[in-house]
Design a protein around this motif. Structure first.
Motif, PDB file in Angstrom:
ATOM      1  N   UNK A  77      -2.919   8.902   0.650  1.00 58.77           N
ATOM      2  CA  UNK A  77      -3.738   9.993   0.119  1.00 58.77           C
ATOM      3  C   UNK A  77      -4.561   9.511  -1.077  1.00 58.77           C
ATOM      4  N   UNK A  78      -3.983   8.611  -1.857  1.00 58.65           N
ATOM      5  CA  UNK A  78      -4.698   8.046  -3.000  1.00 58.65           C
ATOM      6  C   UNK A  78      -5.620   6.902  -2.609  1.00 58.65           C
ATOM      7  N   UNK A  79      -5.287   6.189  -1.529  1.00 63.12           N
ATOM      8  CA  UNK A  79      -5.919   4.889  -1.280  1.00 63.12           C
ATOM      9  C   UNK A  79      -6.722   4.778   0.005  1.00 63.12           C
ATOM     10  N   UNK A  80      -6.716   5.799   0.848  1.00 64.93           N
ATOM     11  CA  UNK A  80      -7.418   5.686   2.123  1.00 64.93           C
ATOM     12  C   UNK A  80      -8.911   5.464   1.911  1.00 64.93           C
ATOM     13  N   UNK A  81      -9.480   6.156   0.941  1.00 60.04           N
ATOM     14  CA  UNK A  81     -10.897   5.966   0.655  1.00 60.04           C
ATOM     15  C   UNK A  81     -11.201   4.561   0.162  1.00 60.04           C
ATOM     16  N   UNK A  82     -10.325   4.019  -0.662  1.00 61.70           N
ATOM     17  CA  UNK A  82     -10.497   2.648  -1.156  1.00 61.70           C
ATOM     18  C   UNK A  82     -10.478   1.654  -0.002  1.00 61.70           C
ATOM     19  N   UNK A  83      -9.507   1.818   0.884  1.00 57.86           N
ATOM     20  CA  UNK A  83      -9.386   0.894   2.020  1.00 57.86           C
ATOM     21  C   UNK A  83     -10.633   0.961   2.896  1.00 57.86           C
ATOM     22  N   UNK A  84     -11.131   2.175   3.141  1.00 57.64           N
ATOM     23  CA  UNK A  84     -12.329   2.340   3.960  1.00 57.64           C
ATOM     24  C   UNK A  84     -13.540   1.697   3.283  1.00 57.64           C
ATOM     25  N   UNK A  85     -13.656   1.927   1.995  1.00 55.54           N
ATOM     26  CA  UNK A  85     -14.782   1.385   1.237  1.00 55.54           C
ATOM     27  C   UNK A  85     -14.802  -0.137   1.259  1.00 55.54           C
ATOM     28  N   UNK A  86     -13.627  -0.754   1.182  1.00 56.80           N
ATOM     29  CA  UNK A  86     -13.530  -2.205   1.107  1.00 56.80           C
ATOM     30  C   UNK A  86     -13.364  -2.864   2.475  1.00 56.80           C
ATOM     31  N   UNK A  87     -13.250  -2.069   3.527  1.00 56.29           N
ATOM     32  CA  UNK A  87     -13.096  -2.621   4.866  1.00 56.29           C
ATOM     33  C   UNK A  87     -11.760  -3.287   5.102  1.00 56.29           C
ATOM     34  N   UNK A  88     -10.716  -2.807   4.444  1.00 55.89           N
ATOM     35  CA  UNK A  88      -9.376  -3.383   4.584  1.00 55.89           C
ATOM     36  C   UNK A  88      -8.598  -2.600   5.632  1.00 55.89           C
ATOM     37  N   UNK A  89      -8.098  -3.300   6.610  1.00 55.69           N
ATOM     38  CA  UNK A  89      -7.236  -2.668   7.608  1.00 55.69           C
ATOM     39  C   UNK A  89      -5.806  -2.600   7.070  1.00 55.69           C
ATOM     40  N   UNK A  90      -5.096  -1.564   7.475  1.00 50.98           N
ATOM     41  CA  UNK A  90      -3.734  -1.342   6.992  1.00 50.98           C
ATOM     42  C   UNK A  90      -2.773  -1.367   8.166  1.00 50.98           C
ATOM     43  N   UNK A  91      -1.717  -2.159   8.034  1.00 46.12           N
ATOM     44  CA  UNK A  91      -0.688  -2.274   9.079  1.00 46.12           C
ATOM     45  C   UNK A  91       0.664  -2.078   8.407  1.00 46.12           C
ATOM     46  N   UNK A  92       1.440  -1.092   8.864  1.00 45.05           N
ATOM     47  CA  UNK A  92       2.724  -0.798   8.234  1.00 45.05           C
ATOM     48  C   UNK A  92       3.718  -0.321   9.279  1.00 45.05           C
ATOM     49  N   UNK A  93       4.989  -0.638   9.035  1.00 42.66           N
ATOM     50  CA  UNK A  93       6.054  -0.168   9.931  1.00 42.66           C
ATOM     51  C   UNK A  93       6.652   1.145   9.429  1.00 42.66           C
ATOM     52  N   UNK A  94       5.878   1.877   8.630  1.00 36.94           N
ATOM     53  CA  UNK A  94       6.363   3.120   8.025  1.00 36.94           C
ATOM     54  C   UNK A  94       6.656   4.204   9.052  1.00 36.94           C
ATOM     55  N   UNK A  95       6.265   3.992  10.316  1.00 35.04           N
ATOM     56  CA  UNK A  95       6.544   4.976  11.351  1.00 35.04           C
ATOM     57  C   UNK A  95       8.019   5.182  11.607  1.00 35.04           C
ATOM     58  N   UNK A  96       8.842   4.192  11.268  1.00 38.18           N
ATOM     59  CA  UNK A  96      10.289   4.347  11.384  1.00 38.18           C
ATOM     60  C   UNK A  96      10.724   4.801  12.753  1.00 38.18           C
ATOM     61  N   UNK A  97      11.318   5.978  12.806  1.00 38.73           N
ATOM     62  CA  UNK A  97      11.818   6.536  14.060  1.00 38.73           C
ATOM     63  C   UNK A  97      10.780   7.400  14.763  1.00 38.73           C
ATOM     64  N   UNK A  98       9.605   7.587  14.134  1.00 38.24           N
ATOM     65  CA  UNK A  98       8.618   8.515  14.686  1.00 38.24           C
ATOM     66  C   UNK A  98       7.204   8.007  14.403  1.00 38.24           C
ATOM     67  N   UNK A  99       6.816   6.864  14.959  1.00 36.64           N
ATOM     68  CA  UNK A  99       5.475   6.343  14.666  1.00 36.64           C
ATOM     69  C   UNK A  99       4.359   7.263  15.162  1.00 36.64           C
ATOM     70  N   UNK A 100       4.565   7.952  16.283  1.00 38.06           N
ATOM     71  CA  UNK A 100       3.539   8.873  16.773  1.00 38.06           C
ATOM     72  C   UNK A 100       3.338  10.023  15.788  1.00 38.06           C
TER      73      UNK A 100
END
Length: 590
Positions: free
Chosen positions: A89-112
């Motif tokens: 919520x704080x950083x999505x705009x920053x990532x989009x602005x800088x063209x940085x892709x984000x990959x995380x296993x934060x989906x845990x038991x419910x990635x969908x």
């Protein structure tokens, strides 16, 4: 033949070692999380601190899967790392602005579910983001007695999502290194049998996965560095090259340190032998070469890879029962007699109860000092832990027996806290299934589903031949050439947990120290120095390139971290205990 010289064991015709790679320039991958609960501001720090192509986050561990499993029982729509959403919520705009892709296993038991939540967040913030996820790891339906059963997937599902244009990829249970092998395979166009290249990415991923442990956090020789430098260590970055080599570094101007020691320590963390197996590739840790390329820059090269084993690891988490504990404070004189008195009293009360806990364990920690200047430093701690499948047995039974002793036991009777109702504890174990038994799936931002093919070329995992040891240090004919001193003066260590086992990686920083360590720290000497391991199976692995020994202590953690089998349930400080033990060390090394 693959590019590591490993021939197919399945009879299939291997694909070319690499596909034409669209991006020959290095891939700059950062890490912003080593566990669920890591530094919240790390994502912003990494996005603003310097250039990145991909930002990864590792949120999962054996204990985390159990915690998320319990969360999902309360809320079927949960089961993922909610911290990740708040960070985005704080950083999505920053990532989009800088063209940085984000990959995380934060989906845990419910990635969908997490992917949907990220899409909703992006829409609310008005930020265009193509969100994909990886699934297929959940095998709980096939293990009905488990709270959560998840296979460790490789990086190809992540790579597929990125090749299809995803800006954000969230996964469930993948190997920690898959967060790096997936982006690397997509970026460079590696084929599934580019084993040397994939192995190089695995090693880089293993260094990154625990965040600041690669940049001076939890580091054995921290006292040799400026405390201000380690106060707020920056998170690590890997500059990964098309040939699989990499440089471990961090953003300029951030705290911490990246040197041969910090990288070696993390390479040894939670590993075992020379063959480090994963679903994409088996990386040969005995081939790893480290070079200090410059300040805060360590080059990793020489990594060889082999075909992955024919099976995938599946982590099973289940509720093991209930546990409770009470800590009696014993102050001043006659500590041992006080401990014996209250122990006998409580054991008698438990025996007289309708149901005695199935497992009762006592441990006396002599934290007291003679003629102590404060009451706390004059006190020892007697810890009682009980376990049973019945909550009342470890709750009311224990609390009643303990509280009733308050006025009729040892002088100075008090406890750190009264025992509560008893809390559930978890049990972890692992099993293995063939690659084809898992439906590894990349689910794209538009809902299109792409099945990820299982490994076609596999190799049964076997321990490699023991490497030759270096020549021992010559014995000096002069008396008094050794000194009784802590092992940690000449060796670093890092330890951790894998299920019920613990590993202790020990490394030397000079060739002479390595010659001494390799011949001195045998498994027998290890058991002597750590008496808790005396009756356990201890396996020693030799890694000469790293000047390191890796010890695996089987069963020391019982049924895993969630069972809280011992004082240090994840064996985080087992290595530091070893470094504090004294033995005869040649003066020339001191």
């Amino acid at each position: 033949m693959t590019d590591s010289g490993v021939s197919s064991t399945t009879g299939s015709t291997p694909a070319p070692a690499t596909r034409p790679h669209p991006h020959p320039h290095p891939l700059r991958i950062g890490n912003a999380s080593g566990f669920y609960g890591d530094r919240f501001d790390a994502m912003r720090e990494m996005l603003t601190g310097g250039p990145l192509d991909v930002l990864t986050g590792d949120y999962l561990a054996e204990l985390t899967m159990l915690i998320l499993g319990r969360d999902r029982l309360k809320n079927p729509g949960g089961g993922y790392a909610r911290t990740f959403l708040r960070q985005l919520e704080e950083c999505l705009g920053l990532a989009h602005e800088k063209g940085v892709r984000i990959v995380a296993n934060a989906g845990g038991l419910n990635p969908a579910g997490l992917a949907d939540a990220v899409r909703e967040l992006a829409q609310r913030l008005g930020i265009p983001a193509r969100v994909a996820h990886v699934e297929g790891d959940d095998l709980t339906a096939y293990h009905p007695k488990s709270l959560a059963a998840h296979a460790y997937l490789g990086g190809e599902g992540i790579a597929t999502c990125l090749r299809e244009g995803a800006d954000i990829v969230v996964t469930g249970r993948v190997t920690d290194a898959a967060l790096v092998t997936g982006p690397a395979a997509a970026h460079f166009g590696w084929a599934p049998d580019a084993y040397d290249r994939l192995a190089g990415a695995v090693v880089a991923g293993h260094v990154l996965e625990c965040g600041t442990q690669a940049t001076g956090g939890n580091y054995a020789f921290f006292a040799e560095h400026d405390p201000d430098r380690l106060h707020h260590p920056g998170f690590p970055v890997a500059e990964l090259h098309e040939d699989g080599t990499s440089v471990i570094t961090k953003h300029d101007g951030t705290g911490g340190v990246v040197d041969l020691g910090t990288v070696t320590a993390q390479l040894l963390y939670e590993t075992s032998g020379a063959r480090y197996a994963g679903p994409d590739v088996t990386a040969r840790l005995d081939s790893v070469r480290l070079t200090q390329e410059g300040p805060d820059r360590v080059r990793i090269d020489g990594v060889r890879g082999e075909a992955p084993p024919p099976t995938l690891k599946v982590g099973l988490n289940r509720l093991g029962g209930f546990r409770n504990e009470v800590v009696f404070v014993l102050t001043g004189l006659d500590i041992e007699k006080k401990a014996a008195l209250v122990r006998a009293q409580l054991e008698t009360a438990l025996m007289a109860a309708k149901s005695r806990p199935a497992d009762v364990r006592w441990e006396l920690a002599r934290t007291d000092h003679p003629d102590a200047p404060t009451e706390e430093t004059a006190s020892a701690l007697l810890r009682l832990v009980v376990r049973d499948t019945d909550q009342d047995t470890v709750g009311r039974t224990l609390s009643g027996a303990a509280v009733e002793l308050a006025l009729g036991s040892y002088p100075g009777f008090h406890v750190l806290a009264p025992p509560g109702k008893g809390a559930p504890y978890g049990v972890f174990e692992d099993v293995y299934v063939p690659h084809g038994d898992v439906g590894h799936m990349a689910v794209l931002h538009d809902g299109h589903r792409i099945h990820v093919m299982p490994a076609q070329d596999t190799r049964v995992l076997e321990p490699p031949a023991e490497p030759p040891l270096p020549e021992p240090l010559p014995e000096s004919p002069t008396p008094g050439t050794t000194r009784r001193a802590p092992l940690g003066l000449v060796a670093g260590a890092r330890s951790g947990d894998k299920g019920g086992n613990a590993n202790v990686g020990v490394w030397a920083r000079t060739d002479d120290a390595w010659r001494w360590l390799a011949h001195t720290l045998t498994t027998d000497r290890f058991r002597e120095l750590l008496p808790e391991t005396a009756d356990l199976n201890v396996v020693r692995h030799v890694l000469p390139n790293l000047r390191a020994l890796n010890f695996v202590v089987e069963g020391i953690l019982g049924e895993g971290v969630a069972a809280q089998h011992r004082f240090d349930p994840q064996a985080k400080a087992l290595g530091e205990w070893l470094r504090s033990r004294h033995l005869d060390i040649p003066e020339v090394l001191l």
